[in-house]
Design a protein around this motif. Structure first.
Motif, mmCIF file in Angstrom:
data_model
loop_
_atom_site.group_PDB
_atom_site.id
_atom_site.type_symbol
_atom_site.label_atom_id
_atom_site.label_comp_id
_atom_site.label_asym_id
_atom_site.label_seq_id
_atom_site.Cartn_x
_atom_site.Cartn_y
_atom_site.Cartn_z
ATOM 1 N N UNK A 21 0.826 -1.218 0.000
ATOM 2 C CA UNK A 21 0.000 0.000 0.000
ATOM 3 C C UNK A 21 0.857 1.264 0.000
ATOM 4 N N UNK A 22 2.004 1.207 0.658
ATOM 5 C CA UNK A 22 2.929 2.350 0.645
ATOM 6 C C UNK A 22 3.445 2.563 -0.780
ATOM 7 N N UNK A 23 3.812 1.471 -1.451
ATOM 8 C CA UNK A 23 4.235 1.557 -2.865
ATOM 9 C C UNK A 23 3.124 2.194 -3.692
ATOM 10 N N UNK A 24 1.906 1.727 -3.490
ATOM 11 C CA UNK A 24 0.760 2.259 -4.217
ATOM 12 C C UNK A 24 0.599 3.760 -3.959
ATOM 13 N N UNK A 25 0.739 4.186 -2.706
ATOM 14 C CA UNK A 25 0.635 5.611 -2.348
ATOM 15 C C UNK A 25 1.698 6.444 -3.066
ATOM 16 N N UNK A 26 2.907 5.920 -3.117
ATOM 17 C CA UNK A 26 4.006 6.652 -3.753
ATOM 18 C C UNK A 26 3.742 6.822 -5.250
ATOM 19 N N UNK A 27 3.301 5.759 -5.896
ATOM 20 C CA UNK A 27 3.003 5.828 -7.332
ATOM 21 C C UNK A 27 1.853 6.801 -7.577
ATOM 22 N N UNK A 28 0.832 6.729 -6.747
ATOM 23 C CA UNK A 28 -0.323 7.615 -6.908
ATOM 24 C C UNK A 28 0.084 9.083 -6.761
ATOM 25 N N UNK A 29 0.887 9.391 -5.757
ATOM 26 C CA UNK A 29 1.324 10.777 -5.556
ATOM 27 C C UNK A 29 2.256 11.255 -6.670
ATOM 28 N N UNK A 30 3.205 10.431 -7.038
ATOM 29 C CA UNK A 30 4.221 10.839 -8.017
ATOM 30 C C UNK A 30 3.652 10.953 -9.424
ATOM 31 N N UNK A 31 2.842 9.970 -9.829
ATOM 32 C CA UNK A 31 2.390 9.898 -11.223
ATOM 33 C C UNK A 31 0.906 10.176 -11.411
ATOM 34 N N UNK A 32 0.192 10.404 -10.311
ATOM 35 C CA UNK A 32 -1.260 10.624 -10.382
ATOM 36 C C UNK A 32 -1.940 9.457 -11.098
ATOM 37 N N UNK A 33 -1.467 8.246 -10.781
ATOM 38 C CA UNK A 33 -1.985 7.042 -11.425
ATOM 39 C C UNK A 33 -2.338 6.014 -10.343
ATOM 40 N N UNK A 34 -3.515 6.162 -9.720
ATOM 41 C CA UNK A 34 -3.893 5.208 -8.672
ATOM 42 C C UNK A 34 -4.281 3.856 -9.264
ATOM 43 N N UNK A 35 -4.212 2.850 -8.436
ATOM 44 C CA UNK A 35 -4.681 1.520 -8.842
ATOM 45 C C UNK A 35 -6.194 1.580 -8.909
ATOM 46 N N UNK A 36 -6.747 1.107 -9.998
ATOM 47 C CA UNK A 36 -8.189 1.121 -10.176
ATOM 48 C C UNK A 36 -8.817 -0.046 -9.425
ATOM 49 N N UNK A 37 -10.068 0.107 -9.028
ATOM 50 C CA UNK A 37 -10.744 -0.877 -8.177
ATOM 51 C C UNK A 37 -10.752 -2.273 -8.792
ATOM 52 N N UNK A 38 -10.833 -2.363 -10.099
ATOM 53 C CA UNK A 38 -10.912 -3.671 -10.749
ATOM 54 C C UNK A 38 -9.538 -4.294 -11.035
ATOM 55 N N UNK A 39 -8.464 -3.549 -10.835
ATOM 56 C CA UNK A 39 -7.136 -4.056 -11.146
ATOM 57 C C UNK A 39 -6.591 -4.942 -10.027
ATOM 58 N N UNK A 40 -5.962 -6.045 -10.448
ATOM 59 C CA UNK A 40 -5.245 -6.862 -9.478
ATOM 60 C C UNK A 40 -3.901 -6.189 -9.207
ATOM 61 N N UNK A 41 -3.206 -6.691 -8.202
ATOM 62 C CA UNK A 41 -1.871 -6.173 -7.897
ATOM 63 C C UNK A 41 -0.971 -6.322 -9.119
ATOM 64 N N UNK A 42 -1.046 -7.479 -9.759
ATOM 65 C CA UNK A 42 -0.211 -7.757 -10.940
ATOM 66 C C UNK A 42 -0.579 -6.840 -12.119
ATOM 67 N N UNK A 43 -1.872 -6.638 -12.351
ATOM 68 C CA UNK A 43 -2.296 -5.762 -13.447
ATOM 69 C C UNK A 43 -1.793 -4.335 -13.227
ATOM 70 N N UNK A 44 -1.858 -3.886 -11.982
ATOM 71 C CA UNK A 44 -1.361 -2.539 -11.672
ATOM 72 C C UNK A 44 0.148 -2.458 -11.900
ATOM 73 N N UNK A 45 0.857 -3.514 -11.553
ATOM 74 C CA UNK A 45 2.306 -3.546 -11.784
ATOM 75 C C UNK A 45 2.609 -3.449 -13.272
ATOM 76 N N UNK A 46 1.846 -4.157 -14.076
ATOM 77 C CA UNK A 46 2.032 -4.106 -15.532
ATOM 78 C C UNK A 46 1.776 -2.688 -16.033
#
Length: 124
Positions: A40-65
């Motif tokens: 979740x910390x990784x997710x927060x960093x990506x969201x803040x830096x790139x304004x690209x949050x993980x979408x509700x339907x995305x798996x962890x792997x899909x978000x990584x891709x």
């Protein structure tokens, strides 16, 4: 009145506070939750830096891709981290301190690549 040239300050994650939370989870024998929290910390960093949050339907792997393909993150850094997260969260066993430290090491590499900063030294 002249405009002031203000330098925009990017919001950032309080990484020390976040890892204090990880430490509390580990100390209270909730290692799987600690690993999930690191993700979740990784997710927060990506969201803040790139304004690209993980979408509700995305798996962890899909978000990584998405992070690799759209945000130009290094696959050799992202995929091992995500694999370790998935293995621990869905693997059915409690992670050892060695696995937790390895996950933090993988996260540290990503943190440095995304923010240009080093993760404070810590072990669990």
């Amino acid at each position: 009145m002249a405009k002031k040239n203000k330098k925009m300050i990017e919001p950032e994650v309080d990484i020390r506070q976040k890892f204090d939370n990880v430490k509390v989870l580990v100390q209270s024998h909730r290692a799987k939750e600690a690993i999930a929290y690191i993700y979740l910390v990784y997710n927060d960093i990506i969201t803040l830096k790139f304004k690209k949050p993980r979408l509700a339907y995305q798996t962890i792997r899909e978000y990584a891709i998405t992070c690799v393909n759209e945000l130009d993150q290094k696959p050799e850094s992202v995929y091992p981290f995500i694999k370790k997260i998935e293995d621990i969260i869905y693997g059915g066993i409690e992670p050892t301190s060695k696995e937790i430290n390895f996950t933090v090491q993988l996260f540290s590499t990503l943190y440095n690549e995304v923010t240009g900063k080093s993760l404070p030294a810590m072990s669990f």
